[in-house]
Design a protein around this motif. Structure first.
Motif, short mmCIF file in Angstrom:
data_model
loop_
_atom_site.label_atom_id
_atom_site.label_comp_id
_atom_site.label_asym_id
_atom_site.label_seq_id
_atom_site.Cartn_x
_atom_site.Cartn_y
_atom_site.Cartn_z
N THR A 15 0.62 -1.28 -0.03
CA THR A 15 -0.15 -0.17 0.34
C THR A 15 1.11 1.33 0.01
O THR A 15 1.65 1.51 1.09
N PRO A 16 0.71 2.62 -0.60
CA PRO A 16 1.34 4.01 -0.90
C PRO A 16 1.24 3.96 0.46
O PRO A 16 0.54 3.66 1.54
N TRP A 17 2.31 4.84 0.98
CA TRP A 17 2.17 5.71 2.28
C TRP A 17 1.54 6.36 2.24
O TRP A 17 1.14 6.64 3.22
N SER A 18 1.43 7.00 1.00
CA SER A 18 0.13 8.39 1.50
C SER A 18 -2.11 8.26 1.18
O SER A 18 -2.11 8.77 0.93
N THR A 19 -1.58 6.57 0.82
CA THR A 19 -2.79 6.06 1.39
C THR A 19 -4.07 6.64 2.15
O THR A 19 -3.42 6.63 3.32
N SER A 64 -4.35 11.49 6.54
CA SER A 64 -3.32 11.33 5.60
C SER A 64 -1.76 11.15 6.16
O SER A 64 -1.37 12.24 7.18
N ASP A 66 1.96 10.00 5.72
CA ASP A 66 3.43 9.73 4.86
C ASP A 66 4.30 8.46 5.79
O ASP A 66 5.60 9.00 5.55
N PHE A 92 -7.52 1.21 5.21
CA PHE A 92 -7.25 2.15 4.69
C PHE A 92 -8.28 2.12 3.61
O PHE A 92 -9.12 1.67 2.71
N ALA A 94 -11.12 2.96 0.14
CA ALA A 94 -11.13 2.65 -1.56
C ALA A 94 -11.07 4.03 -2.17
O ALA A 94 -12.89 4.37 -2.19
N HIS A 101 -7.50 12.59 -2.62
CA HIS A 101 -6.96 12.58 -0.96
C HIS A 101 -8.28 13.73 -0.69
O HIS A 101 -8.35 13.88 0.36
N TYR A 116 -15.82 6.25 2.93
CA TYR A 116 -13.99 5.01 2.83
C TYR A 116 -14.27 3.75 2.68
O TYR A 116 -12.86 3.63 2.38
#
Length: 387
Positions: A15-19, A64, A66, A92, A94, A101, A116
């Motif tokens: 999962t990307p950090w910024s999710t 949010s 990071d 996280f 969807a 974001h 969410y």
């Protein structure tokens, strides 16, 4: 007495950090109280306060961060009141395609926790690790659930306070609520909130209207096709038919395309990969006719080659028996969910092809009071239209 519950959810794989980390639930309390929620990921956290009462309240927000690592949620309140909790989940968010974001965070808490798209369940989510084992020791209050016609989730409504939970109120509807949940209505339906929607997204919204009438799960079919191919069905069919109306051969833009079910929706055939590309005029002329009643022999052969349906299927006049079986096996639910004219229209179309199948008579034998109510409401609609 102060009460505190802490839940943790492990980090998502790849999962990307910024999710966006998010939590959501529907909670009620025996007496009015303030619930404080602290959501954290790594060294970043945010806090919110919710006023609870005996009626279920929507709670939740997003964060949010990071950073990597698990998400934690701490709920705290004063007093000895027990909480009724439905669908608590953290994880996280969807986020729908085309939504940033910033869009989600700027929406504040007006459409949480639906927005969410967390994996809400009837009890505390099994993946969560609470700090105490007593939080779900006893059964709680009751909730009415309603299925969103777009995302398919079962989400709660309050029949005593319309529009207070996962769906906006709509007094003209049989359930007195919108067909789509708050989130789908905002992010996936309303042009005012999402003016940059693509042609395929607009088409998906129009299909949902038909799904509400016939319950053929067309929005799910569209989503599966898009997930599998990466492209919307309307664009695919337009290209497959060489960007022309199949019937009149006139070149048309993607905005002008009207997808025809090929086999009629009126006979319970959903939209799928076998759809036909038509212009508005030809689609209006075809209406609910079977291909064999509208196209020439030469056209039927060509249509079979392009859309992929066997020629033998195109020349048949038949009801979708799989869908018909769904209706017949659960006729009470469909009779009490559909509008009366939809039920009787389906019954007429089925009997036209299968005289031996009489859905109205089946309903009358099983539940005569429901059948009489449908007749009365259908007659009332006709009187209003005649005035």
């Amino acid at each position: 007495m102060n009460n505190r519950l802490t839940f943790t959810a492990g980090p998502a794989v790849d999962t990307p950090w910024s999710t966006l980390a998010a939590f959501g639930a529907y909670i009620a309390a025996e007496t009015p109280l303030e619930l404080t929620a602290l959501l954290s990921r790594g060294n970043v956290s945010t806090i919110g306060v919710f006023n609870l009462s005996a009626d279920f309240t929507r709670v939740g927000f997003a964060l949010s961060a990071d950073e990597q690592g698990p998400i934690s949620l701490e709920l705290s309140w004063a007093g000895g009141d027990a909480l009724d909790v439905w669908g608590l989940d953290i994880g996280f968010a969807a986020i729908p395609d085309g939504i940033t974001h910033e869009d989600i965070l700027e929406a504040g808490r007006s459409i949480v926790p639906e927005t969410y798209y967390l994996d809400h369940a009837i009890a505390l989510n099994a993946d969560l690790a609470p700090s105490t084992t007593s939080v779900v020791a006893e059964g709680g209050g009751w909730l009415h659930l309603k299925k969103c016609s777009y995302c398919g989730r079962l989400l709660p409504i309050n029949m005593n306070k319309l529009g207070s939970l996962a769906f906006h109120k709509h007094n003209a509807k049989r359930t007195h609520h919108q067909n789509e949940c708050r989130s789908c209505k905002k992010w996936r339906i309303n042009d005012n909130f999402n003016p940059a929607r693509t042609v395929d997204q607009l088409h998906e919204s129009s299909v949902i209207t038909r799904e509400r009438k016939i319950f053929l799960q067309e929005s799910s079919i569209l989503q599966e096709i898009k997930k599998r191919t990466g492209e919307g069905l309307k664009s695919q069919v337009w290209e497959r038919f060489d960007r022309r109306c199949f019937n009149c051969k006139k070149g048309i833009s993607l905005n002008q395309v009207q997808l025809d079910h090929t086999r009629p929706l009126a006979y319970l055939w959903p939209i799928d990969e076998h759809a036909t590309c038509l212009c508005a005029e030809c689609n209006n002329n075809k209406k609910d006719r079977f291909p064999v009643d509208f196209y020439s022999e030469l056209q039927l052969r060509e249509l079979s080659r392009i859309c992929g349906l066997p020629y033998g299927d195109l020349v048949q006049k038949c009801v979708n028996m799989e869908q018909l079986e769904r209706v017949a096996n659960d006729i009470i639910r469909y009779a009490t969910t559909w509008e009366p004219r939809t039920f009787f229209s389906v019954a007429r179309k089925v009997q036209e092809i299968h005289p031996e199948i009489r859905l109205g008579e089946q309903l009358q034998r099983m539940r005569p009071e429901i059948y009489e109510d449908l007749l009365a409401r259908a007659a009332a609609v006709r009187l209003l239209e005649d005035e």
